[in-house]
Write a protein that holds these residues in place. Structure first.
Motif, PDB file in Angstrom:
ATOM      1  N   ALA A  83       0.880  -1.443   0.019  1.00 26.10           N
ATOM      2  CA  ALA A  83       0.012   0.227   0.234  1.00 26.10           C
ATOM      3  C   ALA A  83       1.042   1.323   0.013  1.00 26.10           C
ATOM      4  O   ALA A  83       0.604   2.216  -0.698  1.00 26.10           O
ATOM      5  CB  ALA A  83      -0.867  -0.139   1.254  1.00 26.10           C
ATOM      6  N   THR A  84       2.079   1.254   0.810  1.00 19.34           N
ATOM      7  CA  THR A  84       3.177   2.406   0.624  1.00 19.34           C
ATOM      8  C   THR A  84       3.394   2.540  -0.416  1.00 19.34           C
ATOM      9  O   THR A  84       3.966   3.646  -1.094  1.00 19.34           O
ATOM     10  CB  THR A  84       3.749   2.344   1.875  1.00 19.34           C
ATOM     11  OG1 THR A  84       4.581   1.134   1.746  1.00 19.34           O
ATOM     12  CG2 THR A  84       3.143   2.342   3.378  1.00 19.34           C
ATOM     13  N   THR A  85       3.808   1.517  -1.372  1.00 15.78           N
ATOM     14  CA  THR A  85       4.408   1.599  -2.701  1.00 15.78           C
ATOM     15  C   THR A  85       3.348   2.163  -3.526  1.00 15.78           C
ATOM     16  O   THR A  85       3.670   2.988  -4.324  1.00 15.78           O
ATOM     17  CB  THR A  85       4.747   0.198  -3.168  1.00 15.78           C
ATOM     18  OG1 THR A  85       5.734  -0.487  -2.279  1.00 15.78           O
ATOM     19  CG2 THR A  85       5.414   0.334  -4.610  1.00 15.78           C
ATOM     20  N   LEU A  86       2.123   1.763  -3.381  1.00 11.69           N
ATOM     21  CA  LEU A  86       1.162   2.429  -4.325  1.00 11.69           C
ATOM     22  C   LEU A  86       0.929   3.737  -4.066  1.00 11.69           C
ATOM     23  O   LEU A  86       0.572   4.705  -4.929  1.00 11.69           O
ATOM     24  CB  LEU A  86      -0.154   1.701  -4.137  1.00 11.69           C
ATOM     25  CG  LEU A  86      -0.367   0.243  -4.812  1.00 11.69           C
ATOM     26  CD1 LEU A  86      -1.548  -0.569  -4.208  1.00 11.69           C
ATOM     27  CD2 LEU A  86      -0.300   0.013  -6.281  1.00 11.69           C
ATOM     28  N   LEU A  92      -2.998   5.814   6.403  1.00 14.84           N
ATOM     29  CA  LEU A  92      -3.437   4.504   7.164  1.00 14.84           C
ATOM     30  C   LEU A  92      -2.341   3.561   6.793  1.00 14.84           C
ATOM     31  O   LEU A  92      -1.964   2.803   7.679  1.00 14.84           O
ATOM     32  CB  LEU A  92      -5.068   4.207   6.324  1.00 14.84           C
ATOM     33  CG  LEU A  92      -5.257   2.605   6.784  1.00 14.84           C
ATOM     34  CD1 LEU A  92      -5.532   2.587   8.367  1.00 14.84           C
ATOM     35  CD2 LEU A  92      -6.511   2.293   6.092  1.00 14.84           C
ATOM     36  N   ALA A  93      -2.006   3.360   5.694  1.00 11.11           N
ATOM     37  CA  ALA A  93      -1.001   2.405   5.210  1.00 11.11           C
ATOM     38  C   ALA A  93       0.262   2.630   6.062  1.00 11.11           C
ATOM     39  O   ALA A  93       1.064   1.650   6.643  1.00 11.11           O
ATOM     40  CB  ALA A  93      -0.611   2.536   3.851  1.00 11.11           C
ATOM     41  N   LEU A  94       0.801   3.859   6.308  1.00  8.83           N
ATOM     42  CA  LEU A  94       1.953   4.077   7.128  1.00  8.83           C
ATOM     43  C   LEU A  94       1.777   3.948   8.544  1.00  8.83           C
ATOM     44  O   LEU A  94       2.754   3.393   9.165  1.00  8.83           O
ATOM     45  CB  LEU A  94       2.410   5.809   6.848  1.00  8.83           C
ATOM     46  CG  LEU A  94       2.953   6.109   5.277  1.00  8.83           C
ATOM     47  CD1 LEU A  94       2.886   7.593   5.332  1.00  8.83           C
ATOM     48  CD2 LEU A  94       4.112   5.378   5.123  1.00  8.83           C
ATOM     49  N   THR A  96      -0.396   1.521   9.856  1.00 11.54           N
ATOM     50  CA  THR A  96      -0.496   0.396   9.899  1.00 11.54           C
ATOM     51  C   THR A  96       1.076  -0.390   9.708  1.00 11.54           C
ATOM     52  O   THR A  96       1.371  -1.196  10.577  1.00 11.54           O
ATOM     53  CB  THR A  96      -1.384  -0.472   8.827  1.00 11.54           C
ATOM     54  OG1 THR A  96      -2.659   0.221   8.971  1.00 11.54           O
ATOM     55  CG2 THR A  96      -1.445  -1.738   9.169  1.00 11.54           C
ATOM     56  N   LEU A  97       1.855  -0.093   8.814  1.00 12.34           N
ATOM     57  CA  LEU A  97       2.979  -0.627   8.673  1.00 12.34           C
ATOM     58  C   LEU A  97       3.978   0.092  10.136  1.00 12.34           C
ATOM     59  O   LEU A  97       4.726  -0.797  10.448  1.00 12.34           O
ATOM     60  CB  LEU A  97       3.818   0.067   7.597  1.00 12.34           C
ATOM     61  CG  LEU A  97       5.092  -0.303   7.221  1.00 12.34           C
ATOM     62  CD1 LEU A  97       5.296  -1.981   6.802  1.00 12.34           C
ATOM     63  CD2 LEU A  97       5.741   0.398   6.045  1.00 12.34           C
ATOM     64  N   GLY A  98       3.786   1.157  10.660  1.00 13.30           N
ATOM     65  CA  GLY A  98       4.597   1.406  11.820  1.00 13.30           C
ATOM     66  C   GLY A  98       3.949   0.589  13.132  1.00 13.30           C
ATOM     67  O   GLY A  98       5.069   0.101  13.497  1.00 13.30           O
ATOM     68  N   HIS A  99       2.672   0.323  13.224  1.00 17.75           N
ATOM     69  CA  HIS A  99       2.513  -0.322  14.212  1.00 17.75           C
ATOM     70  C   HIS A  99       2.893  -1.901  14.008  1.00 17.75           C
ATOM     71  O   HIS A  99       3.481  -2.761  14.851  1.00 17.75           O
ATOM     72  CB  HIS A  99       0.841  -0.303  14.133  1.00 17.75           C
ATOM     73  CG  HIS A  99       0.437  -1.224  15.514  1.00 17.75           C
ATOM     74  ND1 HIS A  99       0.569  -0.689  16.720  1.00 17.75           N
ATOM     75  CD2 HIS A  99      -0.630  -2.137  15.546  1.00 17.75           C
ATOM     76  CE1 HIS A  99      -0.211  -1.661  17.567  1.00 17.75           C
ATOM     77  NE2 HIS A  99      -0.912  -2.180  16.832  1.00 17.75           N
ATOM     78  N   LEU A 100       2.975  -2.519  12.904  1.00 19.66           N
ATOM     79  CA  LEU A 100       3.372  -3.636  12.582  1.00 19.66           C
ATOM     80  C   LEU A 100       4.879  -3.767  12.953  1.00 19.66           C
ATOM     81  O   LEU A 100       5.454  -5.004  13.314  1.00 19.66           O
ATOM     82  CB  LEU A 100       3.009  -4.254  11.166  1.00 19.66           C
ATOM     83  CG  LEU A 100       1.770  -4.260  10.860  1.00 19.66           C
ATOM     84  CD1 LEU A 100       1.469  -4.454   9.308  1.00 19.66           C
ATOM     85  CD2 LEU A 100       0.959  -5.388  11.478  1.00 19.66           C
ATOM     86  N   ASN A 101       5.658  -2.776  12.417  1.00 23.04           N
ATOM     87  CA  ASN A 101       7.003  -2.666  13.007  1.00 23.04           C
ATOM     88  C   ASN A 101       7.433  -2.987  14.296  1.00 23.04           C
ATOM     89  O   ASN A 101       8.160  -3.667  14.583  1.00 23.04           O
ATOM     90  CB  ASN A 101       7.818  -1.608  12.221  1.00 23.04           C
ATOM     91  CG  ASN A 101       8.508  -1.971  10.904  1.00 23.04           C
ATOM     92  OD1 ASN A 101       9.321  -2.473  10.519  1.00 23.04           O
ATOM     93  ND2 ASN A 101       7.449  -1.400   9.666  1.00 23.04           N
ATOM     94  N   GLU A 113       9.188   6.217  12.335  1.00 23.05           N
ATOM     95  CA  GLU A 113       9.512   7.181  11.131  1.00 23.05           C
ATOM     96  C   GLU A 113       8.120   6.820  10.293  1.00 23.05           C
ATOM     97  O   GLU A 113       7.840   7.987   9.622  1.00 23.05           O
ATOM     98  CB  GLU A 113      10.720   6.378  10.353  1.00 23.05           C
ATOM     99  CG  GLU A 113      12.078   6.750  10.883  1.00 23.05           C
ATOM    100  CD  GLU A 113      13.114   6.115  10.205  1.00 23.05           C
ATOM    101  OE1 GLU A 113      13.086   5.340   9.214  1.00 23.05           O
ATOM    102  OE2 GLU A 113      14.309   6.050  10.782  1.00 23.05           O
ATOM    103  N   CYS A 114       7.595   5.746  10.283  1.00 22.03           N
ATOM    104  CA  CYS A 114       6.196   5.641   9.709  1.00 22.03           C
ATOM    105  C   CYS A 114       5.214   6.367  10.006  1.00 22.03           C
ATOM    106  O   CYS A 114       4.319   6.995   9.577  1.00 22.03           O
ATOM    107  CB  CYS A 114       6.017   4.089   9.772  1.00 22.03           C
ATOM    108  SG  CYS A 114       6.884   3.086   8.914  1.00 22.03           S
ATOM    109  N   PHE A 115       5.176   6.529  11.540  1.00 21.04           N
ATOM    110  CA  PHE A 115       4.155   7.345  12.079  1.00 21.04           C
ATOM    111  C   PHE A 115       4.364   8.735  11.995  1.00 21.04           C
ATOM    112  O   PHE A 115       3.460   9.575  11.420  1.00 21.04           O
ATOM    113  CB  PHE A 115       3.882   6.983  13.651  1.00 21.04           C
ATOM    114  CG  PHE A 115       3.512   5.813  13.976  1.00 21.04           C
ATOM    115  CD1 PHE A 115       2.217   5.340  13.705  1.00 21.04           C
ATOM    116  CD2 PHE A 115       4.317   5.047  14.851  1.00 21.04           C
ATOM    117  CE1 PHE A 115       1.811   4.017  13.856  1.00 21.04           C
ATOM    118  CE2 PHE A 115       3.861   3.627  15.274  1.00 21.04           C
ATOM    119  CZ  PHE A 115       2.451   3.343  14.573  1.00 21.04           C
TER     120      PHE A 115
END
Length: 220
Positions: A83-86, A92-94, A96-101, A113-115
């Motif tokens: 999603a962040t690539t798209l 939302l994507a950033l 979610t990626l932050g939380h998952l990291n 950094e994502c947040f």
């Protein structure tokens, strides 16, 4: 500017998913993934349903509903990255990626950094404020965590996943060393969704920290 879908049907499918993703009923919640799959198939370049699919896997793990947490974790990370690539400015994507990291990879520096990117792209994104609170708690920044959790609640005062907001606020107070306040908020979270796995973990830990071992054991 957020990229809009070329296919209105994909957007409609995504909205149908959002209507059920917050459900406390497992079968209803599971239906959201199908709607998101249809949206992604109809509009492969539309980042938002991809981001929500990542979020769906993350929520599935948090609720204790995953039959295979490793598989769900891999799917969540893959979808959030896609999603962040798209759309590199999709908050939302950033978020979610932050939380998952933070929760899956224990990489809190990358998470923050994502947040930061998510909030720069959309300063009023309630979920980014809420989820960033968790990472701040994990890194011992309790006061900042409380501030972020409270801001998330202010921005979405009628959030359909209110129990999750309350849980993260409780974690923030726990990280601040204010166990009595943490217990107050985690009990409210459990009252709103008594079967949320992550909330029950937090409730058990907080009761233990308050010296209420018998109650903590019962919750566990």
């Amino acid at each position: 500017i957020r990229k809009r879908p070329e296919n209105q049907t994909a957007y409609d499918r995504m909205l149908r998913a959002l209507n059920v993703i917050s459900s406390a009923d497992r079968d209803t919640f599971d239906r959201a993934r199908g709607f998101l799959d249809e949206a992604m198939q109809e509009e492969p370049g539309f980042a938002m349903p991809v981001a929500w699919a990542a979020r769906w896997h993350s929520v599935r793990i948090g609720r204790g509903w995953s039959p295979d947490e490793d598989k769900d974790a891999a799917s969540a990370l893959d979808l959030a990255g896609r999603a962040t690539t798209l759309d590199g400015s999709n908050a939302l994507a950033l978020a979610t990626l932050g939380h998952l990291n933070a929760i899956l990879l224990h990489d809190c520096d990358t998470a923050m950094e994502c947040f930061n990117e998510a909030l720069a792209a959309c300063p009023n994104h309630a979920l980014a404020w809420t989820l960033s609170s968790a990472t701040l708690s994990y890194t011992g920044r309790g006061a900042d965590a409380v501030r972020h959790a409270e801001q998330g609640m202010r921005l979405s005062p009628r959030d359909p996943m209110r129990y999750s907001q309350l849980m993260f606020l409780a974690i923030a107070h726990y990280a601040s060393g204010n166990h009595a306040e943490a217990l107050r908020w985690i009990r409210r979270s459990a009252a709103e969704n008594p079967m949320h796995g992550a909330t029950l973990l937090g409730l058990a830990a907080t009761l233990s920290a308050c010296g209420r071992a018998a109650e903590a054991h019962e919750v566990a």
